[in-house]
Write a protein that holds these residues in place. Structure first.
Motif, PDB file in Angstrom:
ATOM      1  N   ASP A   1      14.179  22.601  -0.745  1.00 17.49           N
ATOM      2  CA  ASP A   1      14.274  21.071  -0.960  1.00 17.49           C
ATOM      3  C   ASP A   1      12.964  20.533  -0.885  1.00 17.49           C
ATOM      4  OD1 ASP A   1      16.946  21.266  -0.821  1.00 17.49           O
ATOM      5  OD2 ASP A   1      17.169  20.554   1.106  1.00 17.49           O
ATOM      6  N   ILE A   2      12.542  19.681  -1.787  1.00 15.51           N
ATOM      7  CA  ILE A   2      11.388  18.750  -1.954  1.00 15.51           C
ATOM      8  C   ILE A   2      11.431  17.836  -0.879  1.00 15.51           C
ATOM      9  CG2 ILE A   2       9.853  17.416  -3.430  1.00 15.51           C
ATOM     10  CD1 ILE A   2      10.853  19.303  -5.712  1.00 15.51           C
ATOM     11  N   GLY A   3      10.469  17.303  -0.167  1.00 10.29           N
ATOM     12  CA  GLY A   3      10.175  16.180   0.458  1.00 10.29           C
ATOM     13  C   GLY A   3       9.201  15.318   0.044  1.00 10.29           C
ATOM     14  N   LEU A   4       8.961  14.335   0.728  1.00  9.36           N
ATOM     15  CA  LEU A   4       8.013  13.327   0.376  1.00  9.36           C
ATOM     16  C   LEU A   4       7.014  12.749   1.612  1.00  9.36           C
ATOM     17  CD1 LEU A   4       7.275  12.172  -2.508  1.00  9.36           C
ATOM     18  CD2 LEU A   4       8.379   9.875  -1.667  1.00  9.36           C
ATOM     19  N   ILE A   5       5.839  13.103   1.623  1.00  8.36           N
ATOM     20  CA  ILE A   5       4.933  12.468   2.623  1.00  8.36           C
ATOM     21  C   ILE A   5       4.516  11.092   2.220  1.00  8.36           C
ATOM     22  CG2 ILE A   5       2.961  12.996   4.333  1.00  8.36           C
ATOM     23  CD1 ILE A   5       3.716  15.691   4.211  1.00  8.36           C
ATOM     24  N   THR A   6       4.456  10.128   3.124  1.00 11.02           N
ATOM     25  CA  THR A   6       4.058   8.830   2.778  1.00 11.02           C
ATOM     26  C   THR A   6       2.495   8.565   3.396  1.00 11.02           C
ATOM     27  OG1 THR A   6       6.099   7.897   2.079  1.00 11.02           O
ATOM     28  CG2 THR A   6       4.127   6.275   2.632  1.00 11.02           C
ATOM     29  N   LEU A   7       1.380   8.495   2.946  1.00 10.80           N
ATOM     30  CA  LEU A   7       0.065   8.004   3.613  1.00 10.80           C
ATOM     31  C   LEU A   7       0.038   6.701   3.312  1.00 10.80           C
ATOM     32  CD1 LEU A   7      -2.028  11.218   2.863  1.00 10.80           C
ATOM     33  CD2 LEU A   7      -0.511  10.806   4.635  1.00 10.80           C
ATOM     34  N   GLY A   8      -0.417   5.866   3.986  1.00 10.68           N
ATOM     35  CA  GLY A   8      -0.563   4.422   3.730  1.00 10.68           C
ATOM     36  C   GLY A   8      -1.337   3.747   4.769  1.00 10.68           C
ATOM     37  N   GLN A   9      -1.908   2.663   4.316  1.00  9.26           N
ATOM     38  CA  GLN A   9      -2.495   1.446   5.242  1.00  9.26           C
ATOM     39  C   GLN A   9      -1.963   0.013   4.921  1.00  9.26           C
ATOM     40  OE1 GLN A   9      -3.695   0.085   7.770  1.00  9.26           O
ATOM     41  NE2 GLN A   9      -5.644   1.489   7.621  1.00  9.26           N
ATOM     42  N   ASP A  10      -1.315  -0.238   5.845  1.00  9.77           N
ATOM     43  CA  ASP A  10      -0.337  -1.514   6.004  1.00  9.77           C
ATOM     44  C   ASP A  10      -1.046  -2.662   6.412  1.00  9.77           C
ATOM     45  OD1 ASP A  10       1.797  -0.264   4.905  1.00  9.77           O
ATOM     46  OD2 ASP A  10       2.953  -0.024   6.906  1.00  9.77           O
ATOM     47  N   VAL A  11      -2.305  -2.497   7.061  1.00  7.86           N
ATOM     48  CA  VAL A  11      -3.053  -3.663   7.489  1.00  7.86           C
ATOM     49  C   VAL A  11      -4.102  -3.851   6.719  1.00  7.86           C
ATOM     50  CG1 VAL A  11      -4.177  -4.628   9.580  1.00  7.86           C
ATOM     51  CG2 VAL A  11      -2.339  -3.216   9.792  1.00  7.86           C
ATOM     52  N   LEU A  12      -4.140  -4.838   5.787  1.00 11.94           N
ATOM     53  CA  LEU A  12      -5.216  -5.195   4.786  1.00 11.94           C
ATOM     54  C   LEU A  12      -5.428  -6.662   4.946  1.00 11.94           C
ATOM     55  CD1 LEU A  12      -3.911  -3.263   1.673  1.00 11.94           C
ATOM     56  CD2 LEU A  12      -5.509  -2.322   3.123  1.00 11.94           C
ATOM     57  N   ASN A  13      -7.112  -6.815   5.235  1.00 13.98           N
ATOM     58  CA  ASN A  13      -7.343  -8.119   5.244  1.00 13.98           C
ATOM     59  C   ASN A  13      -8.544  -8.356   4.564  1.00 13.98           C
ATOM     60  OD1 ASN A  13      -5.538  -9.051   7.688  1.00 13.98           O
ATOM     61  ND2 ASN A  13      -6.638  -7.360   8.450  1.00 13.98           N
ATOM     62  N   ILE A  14      -8.501  -8.719   3.121  1.00 16.41           N
ATOM     63  CA  ILE A  14      -9.696  -8.808   2.131  1.00 16.41           C
ATOM     64  C   ILE A  14     -10.088  -9.835   1.901  1.00 16.41           C
ATOM     65  CG2 ILE A  14     -10.311  -7.966  -0.242  1.00 16.41           C
ATOM     66  CD1 ILE A  14      -7.653  -6.205  -0.058  1.00 16.41           C
ATOM     67  N   PRO A  15     -11.496 -10.331   2.346  1.00 19.45           N
ATOM     68  CA  PRO A  15     -11.943 -11.492   2.152  1.00 19.45           C
ATOM     69  C   PRO A  15     -12.195 -11.671   0.483  1.00 19.45           C
ATOM     70  CG  PRO A  15     -13.784  -9.949   2.918  1.00 19.45           C
ATOM     71  CD  PRO A  15     -12.546  -9.456   3.024  1.00 19.45           C
ATOM     72  N   PRO A  16     -12.757 -13.019  -0.067  1.00 17.14           N
ATOM     73  CA  PRO A  16     -12.906 -12.970  -1.258  1.00 17.14           C
ATOM     74  C   PRO A  16     -14.481 -12.886  -1.511  1.00 17.14           C
ATOM     75  CG  PRO A  16     -13.017 -15.210  -0.108  1.00 17.14           C
ATOM     76  CD  PRO A  16     -12.302 -14.281   0.723  1.00 17.14           C
ATOM     77  N   GLY A  17     -14.614 -12.463  -2.887  1.00 15.69           N
ATOM     78  CA  GLY A  17     -16.028 -12.590  -3.218  1.00 15.69           C
ATOM     79  C   GLY A  17     -16.916 -10.916  -2.995  1.00 15.69           C
ATOM     80  N   VAL A  18     -16.199 -10.192  -2.824  1.00  9.30           N
ATOM     81  CA  VAL A  18     -16.865  -8.834  -2.296  1.00  9.30           C
ATOM     82  C   VAL A  18     -16.488  -7.835  -3.327  1.00  9.30           C
ATOM     83  CG1 VAL A  18     -16.901  -6.783  -0.679  1.00  9.30           C
ATOM     84  CG2 VAL A  18     -16.493  -9.355   0.236  1.00  9.30           C
ATOM     85  N   ALA A  19     -17.734  -7.102  -3.991  1.00  3.75           N
ATOM     86  CA  ALA A  19     -17.541  -6.184  -4.932  1.00  3.75           C
ATOM     87  C   ALA A  19     -17.081  -4.465  -4.491  1.00  3.75           C
ATOM     88  CB  ALA A  19     -18.858  -6.140  -5.662  1.00  3.75           C
ATOM     89  N   ASN A  20     -17.325  -4.265  -3.094  1.00  2.81           N
ATOM     90  CA  ASN A  20     -17.116  -3.128  -2.703  1.00  2.81           C
ATOM     91  C   ASN A  20     -16.664  -3.123  -1.216  1.00  2.81           C
ATOM     92  OD1 ASN A  20     -17.224  -0.119  -3.736  1.00  2.81           O
ATOM     93  ND2 ASN A  20     -18.391  -0.013  -1.766  1.00  2.81           N
ATOM     94  N   LEU A  21     -15.314  -3.128  -1.012  1.00  2.71           N
ATOM     95  CA  LEU A  21     -14.810  -3.288   0.342  1.00  2.71           C
ATOM     96  C   LEU A  21     -13.919  -2.165   0.652  1.00  2.71           C
ATOM     97  CD1 LEU A  21     -14.954  -5.007   2.796  1.00  2.71           C
ATOM     98  CD2 LEU A  21     -12.645  -6.022   1.869  1.00  2.71           C
TER      99      LEU A  21
ATOM    100  N   PHE B   1     -11.574  -2.071  -2.405  1.00  2.00           N
ATOM    101  CA  PHE B   1     -11.072  -2.983  -3.030  1.00  2.00           C
ATOM    102  C   PHE B   1     -12.471  -3.824  -3.875  1.00  2.00           C
ATOM    103  CE2 PHE B   1      -7.883  -2.145  -0.056  1.00  2.00           C
ATOM    104  CZ  PHE B   1      -6.868  -2.256  -1.020  1.00  2.00           C
ATOM    105  N   ASP B   2     -12.127  -4.554  -4.941  1.00  2.00           N
ATOM    106  CA  ASP B   2     -13.227  -5.468  -5.578  1.00  2.00           C
ATOM    107  C   ASP B   2     -12.414  -6.841  -5.632  1.00  2.00           C
ATOM    108  OD1 ASP B   2     -14.801  -6.859  -7.018  1.00  2.00           O
ATOM    109  OD2 ASP B   2     -15.082  -5.509  -8.695  1.00  2.00           O
ATOM    110  N   SER B   3     -13.086  -7.796  -4.602  1.00  2.00           N
ATOM    111  CA  SER B   3     -12.353  -9.188  -4.557  1.00  2.00           C
ATOM    112  C   SER B   3     -13.046 -10.353  -5.321  1.00  2.00           C
ATOM    113  CB  SER B   3     -12.029  -9.639  -3.117  1.00  2.00           C
ATOM    114  OG  SER B   3     -13.360  -9.814  -2.405  1.00  2.00           O
ATOM    115  N   ARG B   4     -13.876  -9.866  -6.282  1.00  2.00           N
ATOM    116  CA  ARG B   4     -15.051 -10.952  -6.840  1.00  2.00           C
ATOM    117  C   ARG B   4     -14.352 -12.261  -7.588  1.00  2.00           C
ATOM    118  NH1 ARG B   4     -19.316  -7.163  -9.614  1.00  2.00           N
ATOM    119  NH2 ARG B   4     -17.221  -6.024  -9.987  1.00  2.00           N
ATOM    120  N   ASP B   5     -12.976 -11.695  -7.959  1.00  2.00           N
ATOM    121  CA  ASP B   5     -12.296 -12.879  -8.623  1.00  2.00           C
ATOM    122  C   ASP B   5     -11.270 -13.792  -7.973  1.00  2.00           C
ATOM    123  OD1 ASP B   5     -10.413 -11.130  -8.150  1.00  2.00           O
ATOM    124  OD2 ASP B   5      -9.516 -11.095 -10.234  1.00  2.00           O
ATOM    125  N   ARG B   6     -11.533 -13.494  -6.477  1.00  2.00           N
ATOM    126  CA  ARG B   6     -10.770 -14.202  -5.832  1.00  2.00           C
ATOM    127  C   ARG B   6     -11.272 -15.440  -4.706  1.00  2.00           C
ATOM    128  NH1 ARG B   6      -5.473 -11.515  -4.691  1.00  2.00           N
ATOM    129  NH2 ARG B   6      -5.007 -10.578  -6.648  1.00  2.00           N
TER     130      ARG B   6
END
Length: 314
Positions: free
Chosen positions: A104-124, A208-213
């Motif tokens: 049987d095939i299974g699926l493992i989920t890796l994830g980050q549910d806590v994201l707080n991204i300020p505006p105007g940052v090119a490389n976060l 993330f890149d938030s320069r357009d926010r």
């Protein structure tokens, strides 16, 4: 118009609750407790009409206790609010066989549910999400990894899934150095990274890149929100396994089929005592970024010549 589609399978206890419901939907996903949250099948922007074929010796289980009831989520995006838009048939087309395959095939989920991204940052870089060794030690043996599915939204810049073993960082499970929201789908896992052993640690990190926010961006289901996920297909499937991830900067991780219902309230309130209690009873695991205590991976350089071509500059 279609942002993503997910087929979730239900644990046996929640499957019984679903079958007793008088109304089978459709429901507003934001306002309704879906009951079922084990990722089973996926599609996203750029993967429409894509095909996925299981290997000859394994297949997605159907009809097992935790694969008997499935909830389908279709998430649409209409940012301009154009009226009269209709879905012309999004969904999953499934081909199955009555001949049972060995695994049987299974699926493992890796994830980050806590994201707080300020505006105007090119490389976060977001906080690293950790799948700790205490979780993978529950595996009954080595796992064969098939492929992975990365997912972010419009601010996504790059994403990488790393693996660690016995104090050493190994070659990455997968990496996209230039994220394109309009081109998503399953990516193969290299042969040298396709075996996951009990006691290995995994991490996921999105940049993330938030320069357009002009405003902050947070994790959420809306297209203007952000996500950071990596789904790994593998076999043989492990029981009560599906989610393995940590949350923001908190040193705690989940390992199991479902999110503990009280966890997000504890995270919201920064309730350290509540999280410590869940660690004491085994609901949460300790999560420390293994990179802090591991030898970093170095990409090997090949001594072989690239080719015999001659470049002419004029």
């Amino acid at each position: 118009m279609l942002h993503h589609g997910v087929a979730y399978s239900c644990t046996p206890s929640n499957a019984a609750k679903v079958l007793n419901m008088t109304n089978m939907g459709p429901f507003d996903r934001v306002k309704t407790d879906m009951l079922c949250e084990q990722f089973y099948m996926l599609l996203a922007s750029g993967s429409v009409n894509a095909q996925w074929t299981a290997p000859a010796d394994a297949g997605l289980p159907m009809g097992t206790p935790d694969r008997s009831v499935v909830a389908i989520e279709l998430h649409y995006n209409n940012p301009e609010g154009i009226p009269g838009q209709k879905d012309k048939g999004s969904g999953f087309r499934i081909f199955y066989t009555g001949d049972l395959r060995p695994h049987d095939i299974g699926l493992i989920t890796l994830g980050q549910d806590v994201l707080n991204i300020p505006p105007g940052v090119a490389n976060l870089p977001a906080n690293v999400s950790v799948c700790p060794t205490a979780c993978t030690k529950r595996f009954k043996g080595p796992l064969k990894l098939l492929d992975g599915f990365f997912h972010m939204h419009g601010l996504g810049k790059s994403i990488i899934a790393r693996r660690y073993r016995n104090g050493r960082e190994l070659s990455p499970l997968g990496e996209l150095r230039s994220w394109d929201y309009g081109f998503q789908g399953n990516t193969p896992i290299a042969a040298d990274a396709s075996t996951l052993l009990p006691g290995d640690a995994l991490t996921l990190q999105c940049t993330f890149d938030s320069r357009d926010r002009t405003n902050w961006t947070y994790s959420g289901m809306g297209t203007r929100d952000e996500m950071c996920f990596y789904w790994i297909s593998y076999y043989p499937a492990q029981s009560d396994m599906g989610l393995c991830q940590s949350f923001g900067a908190e040193p705690v991780a989940i390992c199991g089929a479902e999110h503990p219902p009280q966890l997000y309230q504890l995270l919201k309130n920064k309730d350290k005592a509540g999280m410590q209690k869940m660690m004491s009873d085994g609901t949460l695991l300790k999560a420390v970024d293994p990179a802090k205590n591991s030898t970093a991976y170095k990409q090997p350089c090949s001594a072989k010549p690239v080719g015999n071509s001659t470049a002419v500059f004029g």
